[in-house]
Design a protein around this motif. Structure first.
Motif, PDB file in Angstrom:
ATOM      1  N   PRO A   1      50.535  36.171  55.618  1.00 19.70           N
ATOM      2  CA  PRO A   1      51.806  35.617  55.126  1.00 19.70           C
ATOM      3  C   PRO A   1      52.714  36.652  54.467  1.00 19.70           C
ATOM      4  CG  PRO A   1      49.974  34.194  54.521  1.00 19.70           C
ATOM      5  CD  PRO A   1      49.374  35.467  55.033  1.00 19.70           C
ATOM      6  N   GLY A   2      52.197  37.845  54.163  1.00 12.95           N
ATOM      7  CA  GLY A   2      53.011  38.894  53.579  1.00 12.95           C
ATOM      8  C   GLY A   2      53.411  38.666  52.136  1.00 12.95           C
ATOM      9  N   PRO A   3      52.459  38.334  51.248  1.00 19.55           N
ATOM     10  CA  PRO A   3      52.790  38.113  49.834  1.00 19.55           C
ATOM     11  C   PRO A   3      53.229  39.408  49.158  1.00 19.55           C
ATOM     12  CG  PRO A   3      50.432  38.183  50.109  1.00 19.55           C
ATOM     13  CD  PRO A   3      51.010  38.224  51.494  1.00 19.55           C
ATOM     14  N   SER A   4      53.824  39.281  47.984  1.00 20.30           N
ATOM     15  CA  SER A   4      54.263  40.455  47.237  1.00 20.30           C
ATOM     16  C   SER A   4      53.063  41.234  46.713  1.00 20.30           C
ATOM     17  CB  SER A   4      55.149  40.035  46.060  1.00 20.30           C
ATOM     18  OG  SER A   4      54.362  39.433  45.048  1.00 20.30           O
ATOM     19  N   GLU A   5      53.305  42.477  46.325  1.00 22.99           N
ATOM     20  CA  GLU A   5      52.214  43.312  45.811  1.00 22.99           C
ATOM     21  C   GLU A   5      51.647  42.747  44.519  1.00 22.99           C
ATOM     22  OE1 GLU A   5      55.307  46.489  43.711  1.00 22.99           O
ATOM     23  OE2 GLU A   5      54.136  47.052  45.451  1.00 22.99           O
ATOM     24  N   TYR A   6      52.455  42.004  43.758  1.00 22.98           N
ATOM     25  CA  TYR A   6      51.959  41.417  42.513  1.00 22.98           C
ATOM     26  C   TYR A   6      50.960  40.298  42.802  1.00 22.98           C
ATOM     27  CZ  TYR A   6      55.885  44.034  40.661  1.00 22.98           C
ATOM     28  OH  TYR A   6      56.751  45.041  40.351  1.00 22.98           O
ATOM     29  N   VAL A   7      51.248  39.497  43.817  1.00 22.24           N
ATOM     30  CA  VAL A   7      50.327  38.434  44.216  1.00 22.24           C
ATOM     31  C   VAL A   7      49.012  39.045  44.715  1.00 22.24           C
ATOM     32  CG1 VAL A   7      49.921  36.557  45.865  1.00 22.24           C
ATOM     33  CG2 VAL A   7      52.150  36.783  44.742  1.00 22.24           C
ATOM     34  N   LEU A   8      49.116  40.106  45.511  1.00 25.70           N
ATOM     35  CA  LEU A   8      47.913  40.769  46.021  1.00 25.70           C
ATOM     36  C   LEU A   8      47.081  41.351  44.880  1.00 25.70           C
ATOM     37  CD1 LEU A   8      49.241  42.653  49.196  1.00 25.70           C
ATOM     38  CD2 LEU A   8      47.945  40.517  49.099  1.00 25.70           C
ATOM     39  N   ALA A   9      47.747  41.937  43.900  1.00 30.34           N
ATOM     40  CA  ALA A   9      47.032  42.519  42.761  1.00 30.34           C
ATOM     41  C   ALA A   9      46.273  41.439  41.984  1.00 30.34           C
ATOM     42  CB  ALA A   9      48.000  43.246  41.844  1.00 30.34           C
ATOM     43  N   ILE A  10      46.910  40.280  41.792  1.00 24.89           N
ATOM     44  CA  ILE A  10      46.242  39.173  41.098  1.00 24.89           C
ATOM     45  C   ILE A  10      45.044  38.683  41.906  1.00 24.89           C
ATOM     46  CG2 ILE A  10      46.521  36.770  40.347  1.00 24.89           C
ATOM     47  CD1 ILE A  10      49.443  37.534  39.642  1.00 24.89           C
ATOM     48  N   CYS A  11      45.201  38.597  43.227  1.00 24.13           N
ATOM     49  CA  CYS A  11      44.096  38.174  44.090  1.00 24.13           C
ATOM     50  C   CYS A  11      42.918  39.147  43.982  1.00 24.13           C
ATOM     51  CB  CYS A  11      44.562  38.079  45.541  1.00 24.13           C
ATOM     52  SG  CYS A  11      45.671  36.701  45.885  1.00 24.13           S
ATOM     53  N   VAL A  12      43.208  40.449  43.896  1.00 21.82           N
ATOM     54  CA  VAL A  12      42.147  41.446  43.736  1.00 21.82           C
ATOM     55  C   VAL A  12      41.368  41.178  42.453  1.00 21.82           C
ATOM     56  CG1 VAL A  12      41.696  43.888  43.242  1.00 21.82           C
ATOM     57  CG2 VAL A  12      43.219  43.257  45.119  1.00 21.82           C
ATOM     58  N   MET A  13      42.095  40.915  41.356  1.00 22.53           N
ATOM     59  CA  MET A  13      41.443  40.639  40.070  1.00 22.53           C
ATOM     60  C   MET A  13      40.556  39.398  40.158  1.00 22.53           C
ATOM     61  SD  MET A  13      44.680  41.246  37.557  1.00 22.53           S
ATOM     62  CE  MET A  13      45.842  42.569  37.867  1.00 22.53           C
ATOM     63  N   VAL A  14      41.069  38.349  40.827  1.00 23.46           N
ATOM     64  CA  VAL A  14      40.307  37.102  40.943  1.00 23.46           C
ATOM     65  C   VAL A  14      39.060  37.308  41.805  1.00 23.46           C
ATOM     66  CG1 VAL A  14      40.378  34.748  41.848  1.00 23.46           C
ATOM     67  CG2 VAL A  14      42.330  35.646  40.549  1.00 23.46           C
ATOM     68  N   LEU A  15      39.194  38.038  42.907  1.00 29.68           N
ATOM     69  CA  LEU A  15      38.075  38.224  43.840  1.00 29.68           C
ATOM     70  C   LEU A  15      36.958  39.071  43.255  1.00 29.68           C
ATOM     71  CD1 LEU A  15      40.143  38.775  47.109  1.00 29.68           C
ATOM     72  CD2 LEU A  15      38.523  36.903  46.709  1.00 29.68           C
ATOM     73  N   LEU A  16      37.275  39.918  42.289  1.00 31.69           N
ATOM     74  CA  LEU A  16      36.244  40.777  41.710  1.00 31.69           C
ATOM     75  C   LEU A  16      35.189  39.962  40.964  1.00 31.69           C
ATOM     76  CD1 LEU A  16      35.354  43.697  41.404  1.00 31.69           C
ATOM     77  CD2 LEU A  16      36.769  43.866  39.359  1.00 31.69           C
ATOM     78  N   PHE A  17      35.601  38.824  40.379  1.00 34.14           N
ATOM     79  CA  PHE A  17      34.658  38.010  39.608  1.00 34.14           C
ATOM     80  C   PHE A  17      33.542  37.432  40.489  1.00 34.14           C
ATOM     81  CE2 PHE A  17      33.206  33.925  37.958  1.00 34.14           C
ATOM     82  CZ  PHE A  17      32.733  34.293  36.709  1.00 34.14           C
ATOM     83  N   PRO A  18      33.851  36.674  41.570  1.00 35.10           N
ATOM     84  CA  PRO A  18      32.746  36.163  42.404  1.00 35.10           C
ATOM     85  C   PRO A  18      31.975  37.261  43.123  1.00 35.10           C
ATOM     86  CG  PRO A  18      34.871  35.680  43.418  1.00 35.10           C
ATOM     87  CD  PRO A  18      35.162  36.196  42.036  1.00 35.10           C
ATOM     88  N   THR A  19      32.627  38.399  43.395  1.00 37.73           N
ATOM     89  CA  THR A  19      31.901  39.520  43.992  1.00 37.73           C
ATOM     90  C   THR A  19      30.766  39.954  43.086  1.00 37.73           C
ATOM     91  OG1 THR A  19      33.845  40.341  45.188  1.00 37.73           O
ATOM     92  CG2 THR A  19      32.081  41.912  44.768  1.00 37.73           C
ATOM     93  N   GLU A  20      31.073  40.164  41.807  1.00 40.95           N
ATOM     94  CA  GLU A  20      30.045  40.575  40.857  1.00 40.95           C
ATOM     95  C   GLU A  20      29.030  39.468  40.618  1.00 40.95           C
ATOM     96  OE1 GLU A  20      29.601  42.181  36.239  1.00 40.95           O
ATOM     97  OE2 GLU A  20      31.540  42.276  37.261  1.00 40.95           O
ATOM     98  N   LEU A  21      29.489  38.233  40.601  1.00 43.79           N
ATOM     99  CA  LEU A  21      28.615  37.093  40.335  1.00 43.79           C
ATOM    100  C   LEU A  21      27.532  36.949  41.399  1.00 43.79           C
ATOM    101  CD1 LEU A  21      28.103  34.550  38.563  1.00 43.79           C
ATOM    102  CD2 LEU A  21      29.633  33.315  40.112  1.00 43.79           C
ATOM    103  N   PHE A  22      27.905  37.124  42.674  1.00 38.71           N
ATOM    104  CA  PHE A  22      26.975  36.856  43.771  1.00 38.71           C
ATOM    105  C   PHE A  22      26.264  38.100  44.308  1.00 38.71           C
ATOM    106  CE2 PHE A  22      29.784  33.100  44.160  1.00 38.71           C
ATOM    107  CZ  PHE A  22      28.808  32.112  44.113  1.00 38.71           C
ATOM    108  N   MET A  23      26.723  39.319  43.965  1.00 38.14           N
ATOM    109  CA  MET A  23      26.182  40.524  44.586  1.00 38.14           C
ATOM    110  C   MET A  23      24.680  40.664  44.359  1.00 38.14           C
ATOM    111  SD  MET A  23      27.101  42.891  46.628  1.00 38.14           S
ATOM    112  CE  MET A  23      28.874  43.151  46.556  1.00 38.14           C
ATOM    113  N   ALA A  24      24.191  40.234  43.199  1.00 38.41           N
ATOM    114  CA  ALA A  24      22.761  40.357  42.914  1.00 38.41           C
ATOM    115  C   ALA A  24      21.949  39.192  43.466  1.00 38.41           C
ATOM    116  CB  ALA A  24      22.546  40.462  41.403  1.00 38.41           C
ATOM    117  N   HIS A  25      22.614  38.165  43.980  1.00 37.41           N
ATOM    118  CA  HIS A  25      21.906  36.954  44.404  1.00 37.41           C
ATOM    119  C   HIS A  25      21.917  36.737  45.913  1.00 37.41           C
ATOM    120  CE1 HIS A  25      21.501  35.781  40.229  1.00 37.41           C
ATOM    121  NE2 HIS A  25      22.794  35.980  40.059  1.00 37.41           N
ATOM    122  N   HIS A  26      23.065  36.976  46.556  1.00 38.90           N
ATOM    123  CA  HIS A  26      23.130  36.781  48.010  1.00 38.90           C
ATOM    124  C   HIS A  26      24.194  37.709  48.581  1.00 38.90           C
ATOM    125  CE1 HIS A  26      23.327  34.950  51.960  1.00 38.90           C
ATOM    126  NE2 HIS A  26      22.249  34.242  51.658  1.00 38.90           N
TER     127      HIS A  26
END
Length: 277
Positions: A206-231
């Motif tokens: 969809p071509g979101p702004s760089e600010y939206v992408l930056a926020i998405c990066v911050m949000v995605l880091l949380f479940p990445t860390e949460l699940f990396m040790a489990h699955h």
């Protein structure tokens, strides 16, 4: 992208006592900052693409020995190798080299400080960690050298960006303790990556702004860390769009071309890891 690699320091030593977590997070942070620093040096030196592969092989081989002896969790040199390759392909001049390294180091330091505040003072029962066998350590390092050489060489035929991502895909599965675990993790990496690429497509096309992408990066880091040790596969469903978004922010590319290339590179790297295993 520099801050994200610094933030990965938070994944180290999550279940350990305060003193051990401080030590392991500091060690993990040093590995990540070193990978970023080497990547910055390569990006600003305009070296031939083959030098990136050679640097990644050397870093992974030495990093495998170091992380095995330090008994780091998550295991292996994957994040440091990935940082080296990803940063090396960021166009020179986007960020001053000193600023890039400082961004990563400052974020890593913040993670260490948060880890000290969050970690428990004691652990019951006390777990004694034994050092690995010398021969096993060397054989494991040899696996990294072989798989990353094979994946990087194949990737070079497609372009330097492909070499970086193929190297990362090869390094990921090798952290598992035995051959069946490495093969299973490789299959998880394939499945999780392709699910993550679909998520990345939904975010990037969809071509979101760089600010939206930056926020998405911050949000995605949380479940990445949460699940990396489990699955591994579930974690990659979040980690893959995270790295696609941070890559697009660092060096914007047509989304579908970027995603298709990453799928091909993952197949190359995982194939190399499984064959070597």
């Amino acid at each position: 992208i520099y801050a994200v690699f610094g933030a990965i320091t938070g994944m180290y030593g999550r279940t350990e006592t305060r003193a051990r977590r401080f030590a392991h997070q500091t060690q993990g942070g040093v590995i990540l900052v070193l990978g970023v620093a080497i990547g910055v040096l390569l990006a600003n030196s305009h070296v031939p693409p083959a030098v990136l592969v050679i640097a990644a092989v050397a870093f992974a081989t030495v990093g495998s020995v170091v992380t095995d002896y330090l008994v780091l969790k998550p295991e292996g040199p994957f994040y440091g190798v990935f940082a080296l390759g990803a940063i090396a392909t960021v166009p020179a001049g986007r960020v001053a080299p000193s600023s890039a390294i400082l961004l990563c180091a400052a974020t890593a330091l913040l993670c260490v400080l948060l880890g000290v505040l969050d970690a428990p003072r004691a652990m019951t029962p006390t777990i004694r960690l034994s050092l690995p066998n010398h021969r096993d350590v060397l054989v494991h390092a040899g696996r990294y050298a072989l798989a990353i050489t094979a994946a990087g060489t194949a990737g070079l035929a497609l372009g330097v960006d492909h070499a970086n991502w193929a190297i990362a895909a090869a390094a990921g599965p090798l952290a598992a303790a035995d051959a069946s675990g490495r093969i299973r993790r490789g299959i998880h990496r394939l499945g999780g990556t392709f699910i993550g690429l679909a998520v990345a497509a939904a975010l990037l096309v969809p071509g979101p702004s760089e600010y939206v992408l930056a926020i998405c990066v911050m949000v995605l880091l949380f479940p990445t860390e949460l699940f990396m040790a489990h699955h591994h596969a579930v974690a990659l469903g979040f980690f893959t769009p995270l790295i696609m978004l941070m890559t697009d922010l660092a060096a914007p590319t047509e989304p579908l071309v970027l995603l298709a290339a990453r799928g091909i590179d993952t197949i190359i790297g995982v194939t190399a890891a499984i064959v070597v295993s």
